[in-house]
Design a protein around this motif. Structure first.
Motif, PDB file in Angstrom:
ATOM      1  N   GLY A 199       0.811  -1.218   0.000  1.00 56.22           N
ATOM      2  CA  GLY A 199       0.000   0.000   0.000  1.00 56.22           C
ATOM      3  C   GLY A 199       0.840   1.262   0.000  1.00 56.22           C
ATOM      4  N   ASP A 200       2.018   1.184   0.634  1.00 54.43           N
ATOM      5  CA  ASP A 200       2.938   2.320   0.665  1.00 54.43           C
ATOM      6  C   ASP A 200       3.809   2.397  -0.590  1.00 54.43           C
ATOM      7  OD1 ASP A 200       1.991   2.944   3.208  1.00 54.43           O
ATOM      8  OD2 ASP A 200       3.673   1.972   4.243  1.00 54.43           O
ATOM      9  N   GLY A 201       3.721   1.389  -1.454  1.00 45.66           N
ATOM     10  CA  GLY A 201       4.575   1.343  -2.637  1.00 45.66           C
ATOM     11  C   GLY A 201       6.044   1.200  -2.271  1.00 45.66           C
ATOM     12  N   ASP A 202       6.336   0.520  -1.165  1.00 44.09           N
ATOM     13  CA  ASP A 202       7.691   0.415  -0.627  1.00 44.09           C
ATOM     14  C   ASP A 202       8.287  -0.961  -0.943  1.00 44.09           C
ATOM     15  OD1 ASP A 202      10.008   0.284   0.916  1.00 44.09           O
ATOM     16  OD2 ASP A 202       9.101   1.307   2.635  1.00 44.09           O
ATOM     17  N   ALA A 203       8.990  -1.048  -2.054  1.00 39.15           N
ATOM     18  CA  ALA A 203       9.576  -2.314  -2.490  1.00 39.15           C
ATOM     19  C   ALA A 203      10.641  -2.825  -1.525  1.00 39.15           C
ATOM     20  CB  ALA A 203      10.165  -2.174  -3.893  1.00 39.15           C
ATOM     21  N   ASP A 226      13.370  -5.832  -7.008  1.00 36.41           N
ATOM     22  CA  ASP A 226      13.437  -5.150  -8.304  1.00 36.41           C
ATOM     23  C   ASP A 226      12.109  -5.237  -9.048  1.00 36.41           C
ATOM     24  OD1 ASP A 226      16.063  -4.588  -7.673  1.00 36.41           O
ATOM     25  OD2 ASP A 226      16.910  -6.059  -9.065  1.00 36.41           O
ATOM     26  N   TYR A 227      11.481  -6.407  -9.012  1.00 35.26           N
ATOM     27  CA  TYR A 227      10.195  -6.601  -9.684  1.00 35.26           C
ATOM     28  C   TYR A 227       9.128  -5.700  -9.067  1.00 35.26           C
ATOM     29  CZ  TYR A 227       5.956  -8.953 -11.318  1.00 35.26           C
ATOM     30  OH  TYR A 227       4.741  -9.233 -11.873  1.00 35.26           O
ATOM     31  N   MET A 228       9.075  -5.671  -7.744  1.00 35.33           N
ATOM     32  CA  MET A 228       8.055  -4.863  -7.070  1.00 35.33           C
ATOM     33  C   MET A 228       8.328  -3.375  -7.239  1.00 35.33           C
ATOM     34  SD  MET A 228       5.907  -7.101  -6.219  1.00 35.33           S
ATOM     35  CE  MET A 228       4.736  -6.075  -5.350  1.00 35.33           C
ATOM     36  N   ALA A 229       9.582  -2.965  -7.224  1.00 39.26           N
ATOM     37  CA  ALA A 229       9.899  -1.544  -7.427  1.00 39.26           C
ATOM     38  C   ALA A 229       9.410  -1.086  -8.793  1.00 39.26           C
ATOM     39  CB  ALA A 229      11.399  -1.300  -7.279  1.00 39.26           C
ATOM     40  N   ALA A 230       9.665  -1.886  -9.827  1.00 40.68           N
ATOM     41  CA  ALA A 230       9.205  -1.542 -11.178  1.00 40.68           C
ATOM     42  C   ALA A 230       7.677  -1.541 -11.232  1.00 40.68           C
ATOM     43  CB  ALA A 230       9.784  -2.526 -12.197  1.00 40.68           C
ATOM     44  N   ALA A 231       7.051  -2.502 -10.569  1.00 43.51           N
ATOM     45  CA  ALA A 231       5.586  -2.581 -10.576  1.00 43.51           C
ATOM     46  C   ALA A 231       4.966  -1.394  -9.838  1.00 43.51           C
ATOM     47  CB  ALA A 231       5.130  -3.900  -9.956  1.00 43.51           C
ATOM     48  N   PHE A 232       5.541  -1.034  -8.679  1.00 48.15           N
ATOM     49  CA  PHE A 232       4.999   0.092  -7.913  1.00 48.15           C
ATOM     50  C   PHE A 232       5.175   1.418  -8.649  1.00 48.15           C
ATOM     51  CE2 PHE A 232       5.872  -2.330  -3.708  1.00 48.15           C
ATOM     52  CZ  PHE A 232       4.669  -2.996  -3.807  1.00 48.15           C
ATOM     53  N   ASP A 233       6.212   1.513  -9.478  1.00 43.94           N
ATOM     54  CA  ASP A 233       6.429   2.729 -10.279  1.00 43.94           C
ATOM     55  C   ASP A 233       5.634   2.698 -11.574  1.00 43.94           C
ATOM     56  OD1 ASP A 233       8.129   3.932  -8.483  1.00 43.94           O
ATOM     57  OD2 ASP A 233       9.960   3.194  -9.448  1.00 43.94           O
ATOM     58  N   GLY A 234       5.088   1.538 -11.923  1.00 41.55           N
ATOM     59  CA  GLY A 234       4.378   1.379 -13.190  1.00 41.55           C
ATOM     60  C   GLY A 234       2.955   0.909 -12.993  1.00 41.55           C
ATOM     61  N   PRO A 235       2.654  -0.322 -13.455  1.00 44.61           N
ATOM     62  CA  PRO A 235       1.261  -0.782 -13.491  1.00 44.61           C
ATOM     63  C   PRO A 235       0.590  -0.919 -12.127  1.00 44.61           C
ATOM     64  CG  PRO A 235       2.758  -2.572 -14.044  1.00 44.61           C
ATOM     65  CD  PRO A 235       3.583  -1.310 -13.989  1.00 44.61           C
ATOM     66  N   LEU A 236       1.350  -1.086 -11.055  1.00 45.97           N
ATOM     67  CA  LEU A 236       0.735  -1.245  -9.736  1.00 45.97           C
ATOM     68  C   LEU A 236       0.755   0.029  -8.898  1.00 45.97           C
ATOM     69  CD1 LEU A 236       1.948  -4.835  -8.713  1.00 45.97           C
ATOM     70  CD2 LEU A 236      -0.172  -4.133  -9.860  1.00 45.97           C
ATOM     71  N   LYS A 237       1.129   1.138  -9.511  1.00 46.30           N
ATOM     72  CA  LYS A 237       1.167   2.412  -8.777  1.00 46.30           C
ATOM     73  C   LYS A 237      -0.229   2.724  -8.240  1.00 46.30           C
ATOM     74  CE  LYS A 237       2.849   7.102  -9.105  1.00 46.30           C
ATOM     75  NZ  LYS A 237       4.265   7.186  -8.867  1.00 46.30           N
ATOM     76  N   ILE A 271      -5.663  -7.992  -6.667  1.00 45.54           N
ATOM     77  CA  ILE A 271      -5.098  -6.645  -6.664  1.00 45.54           C
ATOM     78  C   ILE A 271      -6.198  -5.662  -7.017  1.00 45.54           C
ATOM     79  CG2 ILE A 271      -3.417  -5.088  -7.722  1.00 45.54           C
ATOM     80  CD1 ILE A 271      -1.719  -7.623  -8.318  1.00 45.54           C
ATOM     81  N   VAL A 272      -6.364  -4.683  -6.150  1.00 42.61           N
ATOM     82  CA  VAL A 272      -7.310  -3.597  -6.391  1.00 42.61           C
ATOM     83  C   VAL A 272      -6.493  -2.458  -6.998  1.00 42.61           C
ATOM     84  CG1 VAL A 272      -8.967  -2.015  -5.354  1.00 42.61           C
ATOM     85  CG2 VAL A 272      -8.716  -4.340  -4.428  1.00 42.61           C
ATOM     86  N   MET A 273      -6.736  -2.189  -8.259  1.00 43.95           N
ATOM     87  CA  MET A 273      -5.967  -1.167  -8.964  1.00 43.95           C
ATOM     88  C   MET A 273      -6.416   0.222  -8.529  1.00 43.95           C
ATOM     89  SD  MET A 273      -4.044  -3.209 -10.542  1.00 43.95           S
ATOM     90  CE  MET A 273      -3.149  -2.371 -11.828  1.00 43.95           C
ATOM     91  N   ALA A 274      -5.564   1.213  -8.755  1.00 42.06           N
ATOM     92  CA  ALA A 274      -5.888   2.600  -8.417  1.00 42.06           C
ATOM     93  C   ALA A 274      -7.243   2.962  -9.021  1.00 42.06           C
ATOM     94  CB  ALA A 274      -4.803   3.531  -8.935  1.00 42.06           C
ATOM     95  N   GLY A 275      -8.100   3.558  -8.208  1.00 43.02           N
ATOM     96  CA  GLY A 275      -9.413   3.974  -8.676  1.00 43.02           C
ATOM     97  C   GLY A 275     -10.496   2.917  -8.540  1.00 43.02           C
TER      98      GLY A 275
END
Length: 127
Positions: free
Chosen positions: A20-24, A52-63, A89-93
């Motif tokens: 939830g915090d986007g903290d990989a 690395d996978y989660m950092a990219a996801a949190f900055d991209g499709p899972l932001k 996964i509940v996407m933004a919005g």
């Protein structure tokens, strides 16, 4: 619920708080060094790969997303725990995830130096 089961459930809670915090970094810190993650079409090995996978996801499709995970079965045997859960996964919005994104997940946690950590994770479509 015994103290080991409570501790194992708390690990999942911390994982999803980090999500939830986007903290990989905080997310990956809950995995052992040689952890494995298997999802449809995906295989990651090692804490660094998870990070690395989660950092990219949190900055991209899972932001801005959040994960929902509801344990269906929790078994603790000594220093090993197995959790089977329904997840999505509940996407933004979104308010909830659609049925086609529901997953069945299996977690294996190991107690190392008194700390429960994820050793293996796998999921598959629930439908």
């Amino acid at each position: 619920m015994n103290s080991s089961e409570t501790a194992v459930r708390e690990v999942l809670g911390r994982l999803y708080e980090a999500w939830g915090d986007g903290d990989a970094d905080a997310f990956a810190d809950l995995y052992v060094d040689d952890a494995t993650v298997v999802m449809p079409g995906v295989f990651h090995q090692g804490r660094a790969a998870v990070r690395d996978y989660m950092a990219a996801a949190f900055d991209g499709p899972l932001k801005g997303s959040r994960a929902v995970d509801e344990p269906q079965d929790v078994r603790v045997h000594g220093d090993t725990a197995v959790i089977v859960s329904r997840a999505g996964i509940v996407m933004a919005g979104e308010q909830e995830y659609p049925p086609e994104r529901e997953r069945l997940a299996t977690w294996v946690l190991s107690r190392r130096d008194g700390r429960w950590l994820v050793s293996a994770y796998a999921n598959a479509p629930a439908r």
